[in-house]
Design a protein around this motif. Structure first.
Motif, PDB file in Angstrom:
ATOM      1  N   LYS A 135       0.841  -1.199   0.000  1.00 44.38           N
ATOM      2  CA  LYS A 135       0.000   0.000   0.000  1.00 44.38           C
ATOM      3  C   LYS A 135       0.878   1.252   0.000  1.00 44.38           C
ATOM      4  CE  LYS A 135      -4.144  -1.977   0.762  1.00 44.38           C
ATOM      5  NZ  LYS A 135      -5.380  -1.737   0.000  1.00 44.38           N
ATOM      6  N   ALA A 136       0.270   2.389  -0.355  1.00 38.75           N
ATOM      7  CA  ALA A 136       0.873   3.705  -0.191  1.00 38.75           C
ATOM      8  C   ALA A 136      -0.061   4.513   0.706  1.00 38.75           C
ATOM      9  CB  ALA A 136       1.054   4.393  -1.546  1.00 38.75           C
ATOM     10  N   LYS A 137       0.398   5.684   1.149  1.00 42.97           N
ATOM     11  CA  LYS A 137      -0.458   6.566   1.946  1.00 42.97           C
ATOM     12  C   LYS A 137      -0.499   7.951   1.300  1.00 42.97           C
ATOM     13  CE  LYS A 137       1.129   6.405   6.239  1.00 42.97           C
ATOM     14  NZ  LYS A 137       1.162   6.444   7.724  1.00 42.97           N
ATOM     15  N   ILE A 138      -1.635   8.630   1.498  1.00 39.26           N
ATOM     16  CA  ILE A 138      -1.805   9.953   0.912  1.00 39.26           C
ATOM     17  C   ILE A 138      -2.709  10.784   1.817  1.00 39.26           C
ATOM     18  CG2 ILE A 138      -3.863   9.463  -0.495  1.00 39.26           C
ATOM     19  CD1 ILE A 138      -2.452  11.003  -2.807  1.00 39.26           C
ATOM     20  N   ARG A 139      -2.534  12.113   1.767  1.00 40.27           N
ATOM     21  CA  ARG A 139      -3.427  13.031   2.481  1.00 40.27           C
ATOM     22  C   ARG A 139      -3.570  14.313   1.669  1.00 40.27           C
ATOM     23  NH1 ARG A 139       0.334  15.456   7.449  1.00 40.27           N
ATOM     24  NH2 ARG A 139       1.946  16.347   6.093  1.00 40.27           N
ATOM     25  N   LEU A 140      -4.503  15.153   2.091  1.00 41.01           N
ATOM     26  CA  LEU A 140      -4.751  16.436   1.428  1.00 41.01           C
ATOM     27  C   LEU A 140      -4.583  17.566   2.423  1.00 41.01           C
ATOM     28  CD1 LEU A 140      -5.785  18.193  -0.948  1.00 41.01           C
ATOM     29  CD2 LEU A 140      -8.117  17.739  -0.122  1.00 41.01           C
ATOM     30  N   VAL A 141      -3.838  18.611   2.027  1.00 37.47           N
ATOM     31  CA  VAL A 141      -3.735  19.855   2.786  1.00 37.47           C
ATOM     32  C   VAL A 141      -4.340  20.954   1.926  1.00 37.47           C
ATOM     33  CG1 VAL A 141      -2.190  21.508   3.911  1.00 37.47           C
ATOM     34  CG2 VAL A 141      -1.647  19.058   3.955  1.00 37.47           C
ATOM     35  N   HIS A 142      -5.371  21.629   2.451  1.00 36.34           N
ATOM     36  CA  HIS A 142      -6.122  22.627   1.687  1.00 36.34           C
ATOM     37  C   HIS A 142      -5.648  24.026   2.077  1.00 36.34           C
ATOM     38  CE1 HIS A 142      -9.067  25.077  -0.111  1.00 36.34           C
ATOM     39  NE2 HIS A 142     -10.181  24.526   0.340  1.00 36.34           N
ATOM     40  N   ILE A 163     -11.447   9.179  -2.841  1.00 40.61           N
ATOM     41  CA  ILE A 163     -10.569   8.501  -1.888  1.00 40.61           C
ATOM     42  C   ILE A 163     -11.141   8.783  -0.510  1.00 40.61           C
ATOM     43  CG2 ILE A 163      -8.244   8.338  -0.951  1.00 40.61           C
ATOM     44  CD1 ILE A 163      -7.178   9.271  -3.649  1.00 40.61           C
ATOM     45  N   PRO A 164     -11.646   7.773   0.191  1.00 45.59           N
ATOM     46  CA  PRO A 164     -12.345   8.012   1.459  1.00 45.59           C
ATOM     47  C   PRO A 164     -11.468   8.718   2.495  1.00 45.59           C
ATOM     48  CG  PRO A 164     -12.690   5.761   0.686  1.00 45.59           C
ATOM     49  CD  PRO A 164     -11.615   6.348  -0.170  1.00 45.59           C
ATOM     50  N   ASN A 165     -12.125   9.526   3.322  1.00 42.60           N
ATOM     51  CA  ASN A 165     -11.506  10.160   4.498  1.00 42.60           C
ATOM     52  C   ASN A 165     -10.402  11.154   4.158  1.00 42.60           C
ATOM     53  OD1 ASN A 165     -13.139   8.562   6.286  1.00 42.60           O
ATOM     54  ND2 ASN A 165     -11.740   6.853   5.921  1.00 42.60           N
ATOM     55  N   THR A 166     -10.501  11.781   2.972  1.00 43.80           N
ATOM     56  CA  THR A 166      -9.538  12.829   2.620  1.00 43.80           C
ATOM     57  C   THR A 166     -10.191  14.206   2.570  1.00 43.80           C
ATOM     58  OG1 THR A 166      -9.887  12.439   0.238  1.00 43.80           O
ATOM     59  CG2 THR A 166      -8.061  11.258   1.306  1.00 43.80           C
ATOM     60  N   THR A 167     -11.446  14.305   2.944  1.00 42.38           N
ATOM     61  CA  THR A 167     -12.149  15.590   2.918  1.00 42.38           C
ATOM     62  C   THR A 167     -11.573  16.513   3.992  1.00 42.38           C
ATOM     63  OG1 THR A 167     -14.177  14.541   2.129  1.00 42.38           O
ATOM     64  CG2 THR A 167     -14.391  16.722   3.128  1.00 42.38           C
ATOM     65  N   THR A 168     -11.275  17.749   3.597  1.00 43.27           N
ATOM     66  CA  THR A 168     -10.725  18.707   4.563  1.00 43.27           C
ATOM     67  C   THR A 168     -11.101  20.125   4.183  1.00 43.27           C
ATOM     68  OG1 THR A 168      -8.705  19.344   5.733  1.00 43.27           O
ATOM     69  CG2 THR A 168      -8.509  19.007   3.371  1.00 43.27           C
ATOM     70  N   ALA A 175      -6.231  13.328   7.496  1.00 43.11           N
ATOM     71  CA  ALA A 175      -5.303  12.297   7.952  1.00 43.11           C
ATOM     72  C   ALA A 175      -4.736  11.573   6.735  1.00 43.11           C
ATOM     73  CB  ALA A 175      -6.016  11.314   8.866  1.00 43.11           C
ATOM     74  N   PHE A 176      -3.619  10.866   6.928  1.00 41.02           N
ATOM     75  CA  PHE A 176      -3.125   9.993   5.871  1.00 41.02           C
ATOM     76  C   PHE A 176      -4.037   8.774   5.760  1.00 41.02           C
ATOM     77  CE2 PHE A 176       0.976  12.106   6.829  1.00 41.02           C
ATOM     78  CZ  PHE A 176       1.379  12.428   5.542  1.00 41.02           C
ATOM     79  N   VAL A 177      -4.335   8.374   4.519  1.00 38.91           N
ATOM     80  CA  VAL A 177      -5.117   7.164   4.281  1.00 38.91           C
ATOM     81  C   VAL A 177      -4.356   6.288   3.300  1.00 38.91           C
ATOM     82  CG1 VAL A 177      -7.309   8.327   4.722  1.00 38.91           C
ATOM     83  CG2 VAL A 177      -6.437   8.205   2.381  1.00 38.91           C
ATOM     84  N   GLU A 178      -4.602   5.008   3.359  1.00 33.47           N
ATOM     85  CA  GLU A 178      -3.904   4.073   2.481  1.00 33.47           C
ATOM     86  C   GLU A 178      -4.597   3.977   1.131  1.00 33.47           C
ATOM     87  OE1 GLU A 178      -3.492   0.392   4.610  1.00 33.47           O
ATOM     88  OE2 GLU A 178      -1.694   1.099   5.657  1.00 33.47           O
ATOM     89  N   ILE A 179      -3.803   3.849   0.081  1.00 34.07           N
ATOM     90  CA  ILE A 179      -4.317   3.694  -1.280  1.00 34.07           C
ATOM     91  C   ILE A 179      -3.558   2.569  -1.968  1.00 34.07           C
ATOM     92  CG2 ILE A 179      -5.031   6.105  -1.540  1.00 34.07           C
ATOM     93  CD1 ILE A 179      -2.411   6.559  -3.144  1.00 34.07           C
ATOM     94  N   GLN A 180      -4.159   2.072  -3.033  1.00 34.69           N
ATOM     95  CA  GLN A 180      -3.474   1.090  -3.858  1.00 34.69           C
ATOM     96  C   GLN A 180      -2.405   1.790  -4.691  1.00 34.69           C
ATOM     97  OE1 GLN A 180      -3.605  -2.096  -3.977  1.00 34.69           O
ATOM     98  NE2 GLN A 180      -5.442  -2.575  -2.802  1.00 34.69           N
ATOM     99  N   PRO A 181      -1.178   1.260  -4.719  1.00 39.86           N
ATOM    100  CA  PRO A 181      -0.169   1.857  -5.592  1.00 39.86           C
ATOM    101  C   PRO A 181      -0.540   1.640  -7.051  1.00 39.86           C
ATOM    102  CG  PRO A 181       0.629  -0.196  -4.666  1.00 39.86           C
ATOM    103  CD  PRO A 181      -0.686   0.083  -3.997  1.00 39.86           C
ATOM    104  N   LYS A 212       0.465   9.862 -12.506  1.00 39.43           N
ATOM    105  CA  LYS A 212       1.614   9.814 -11.614  1.00 39.43           C
ATOM    106  C   LYS A 212       1.673   8.407 -11.049  1.00 39.43           C
ATOM    107  CE  LYS A 212       4.752  11.030  -8.514  1.00 39.43           C
ATOM    108  NZ  LYS A 212       6.131  11.407  -8.860  1.00 39.43           N
ATOM    109  N   THR A 213       2.875   7.848 -10.935  1.00 35.60           N
ATOM    110  CA  THR A 213       3.024   6.529 -10.347  1.00 35.60           C
ATOM    111  C   THR A 213       3.164   6.657  -8.832  1.00 35.60           C
ATOM    112  OG1 THR A 213       4.074   5.635 -12.338  1.00 35.60           O
ATOM    113  CG2 THR A 213       4.403   4.425 -10.283  1.00 35.60           C
ATOM    114  N   TYR A 214       2.220   6.105  -8.110  1.00 33.47           N
ATOM    115  CA  TYR A 214       2.231   6.093  -6.647  1.00 33.47           C
ATOM    116  C   TYR A 214       2.799   4.738  -6.217  1.00 33.47           C
ATOM    117  CZ  TYR A 214      -0.526  10.298  -7.092  1.00 33.47           C
ATOM    118  OH  TYR A 214      -0.942  11.567  -7.427  1.00 33.47           O
ATOM    119  N   GLU A 215       3.910   4.771  -5.492  1.00 33.54           N
ATOM    120  CA  GLU A 215       4.671   3.564  -5.195  1.00 33.54           C
ATOM    121  C   GLU A 215       4.287   2.971  -3.845  1.00 33.54           C
ATOM    122  OE1 GLU A 215       8.923   3.948  -5.798  1.00 33.54           O
ATOM    123  OE2 GLU A 215       8.584   5.793  -6.941  1.00 33.54           O
ATOM    124  N   ALA A 216       4.297   1.657  -3.775  1.00 33.62           N
ATOM    125  CA  ALA A 216       4.051   0.965  -2.511  1.00 33.62           C
ATOM    126  C   ALA A 216       5.106   1.369  -1.488  1.00 33.62           C
ATOM    127  CB  ALA A 216       4.078  -0.548  -2.721  1.00 33.62           C
TER     128      ALA A 216
END
Length: 246
Positions: A135-142, A163-168, A175-181, A212-216
């Motif tokens: 998995k990879a992790k991602i978050r959003l800063v607004h 992507i669930p739980n990225t609303t801000t 928060a950081f959430v896990e995504i499929q690479p 963009k390639t999101y890496e594990a």
């Protein structure tokens, strides 16, 4: 027997022991360990499109132009003061901020535009715990001035998928959430219909590329920055940039 000879031999016998005790005494003095954390400072304030200096407790850590970061810098744990000064004049870009730094924790500090002409600061904790295997992790800063609020992250393929739980909201971070690479485009979207506001693309903020390639194993932050006003220059308009945190 000569008395001076006896004292001389006694002194010679005691000397090695005395030196050994002195050496042990020096080794036994431990250097106090200072609890520390780490902060990575970012200049994301389109309202201050000039170089700024970042200071932690009046110690200069970096001089940054718009869009640059300092890299992680160590800072003593506890109550600390962060200043953002205009590099050319030394004048404060905004009032110094007092933040709390915890031992062994990492943080991101963003100088951002809270209005078209002023600057504020946002400190957010960086959870650098490795994602689950595969998995990879991602978050959003607004930090997008006058952009819709709240915003969230979505992927765009045959259809838009949130992507669930990225609303801000503005001036905050998810928060950081896990995504499929994998290789795909991440969009910053708004509303129940997930209307795209800006695409992450290749992550440079240039708007180039669609994937963009999101890496594990990697941890990413998407930052929405800039001003949505059409009156500002193109480089200060709303963009999404991608940060790799590890």
């Amino acid at each position: 027997m000569n008395t001076s000879f006896i004292f001389r031999r006694a002194f010679q016998a005691l000397l090695p022991a005395t030196l050994l005790l002195a050496a042990c005494g020096k080794d036994d003095v431990a250097t106090p360990i200072v609890d520390q954390g780490r902060i990575n400072a970012y200049h994301m304030a389109a309202s201050a499109n000039v170089p700024v200096k970042i200071l932690f407790d009046d110690v200069e850590k970096a001089t940054l132009t718009y869009g640059q970061s300092s890299g992680y810098q160590t800072i003593n744990a506890g109550s600390r003061t962060i200043k953002v000064n205009v590099a050319s004049s030394g004048a404060s870009a905004f009032a110094p901020q007092t933040v709390t730094v915890e031992k062994d924790r990492s943080y991101s500090y963003f100088a951002y535009a809270n209005t078209a002409t002023t600057v504020a600061g946002l400190l957010v904790p960086d959870d650098l715990t490795a994602p689950a295997a595969g998995k990879a992790k991602i978050r959003l800063v607004h930090l997008g001035l006058d952009s819709p609020s709240p915003l969230k992250l979505s992927t765009t393929a045959a259809a838009i998928s949130d992507i669930p739980n990225t609303t801000t909201n503005f001036a905050s971070a998810s928060a950081f959430v896990e995504i499929q690479p994998g290789q795909y485009n991440v969009a910053v979207t708004s509303g129940a219909l997930s209307v795209p506001v800006v695409n992450v693309g290749d992550g440079s903020g240039s708007g180039a590329g669609t994937n963009k390639t999101y890496e594990a194993g990697k941890i990413y932050t998407v930052v929405v920055r800039g001003n949505s006003s059409p009156l500002v220059s193109a480089d200060l308009q709303t963009k999404a940039v991608l940060i790799q945190n590890n």
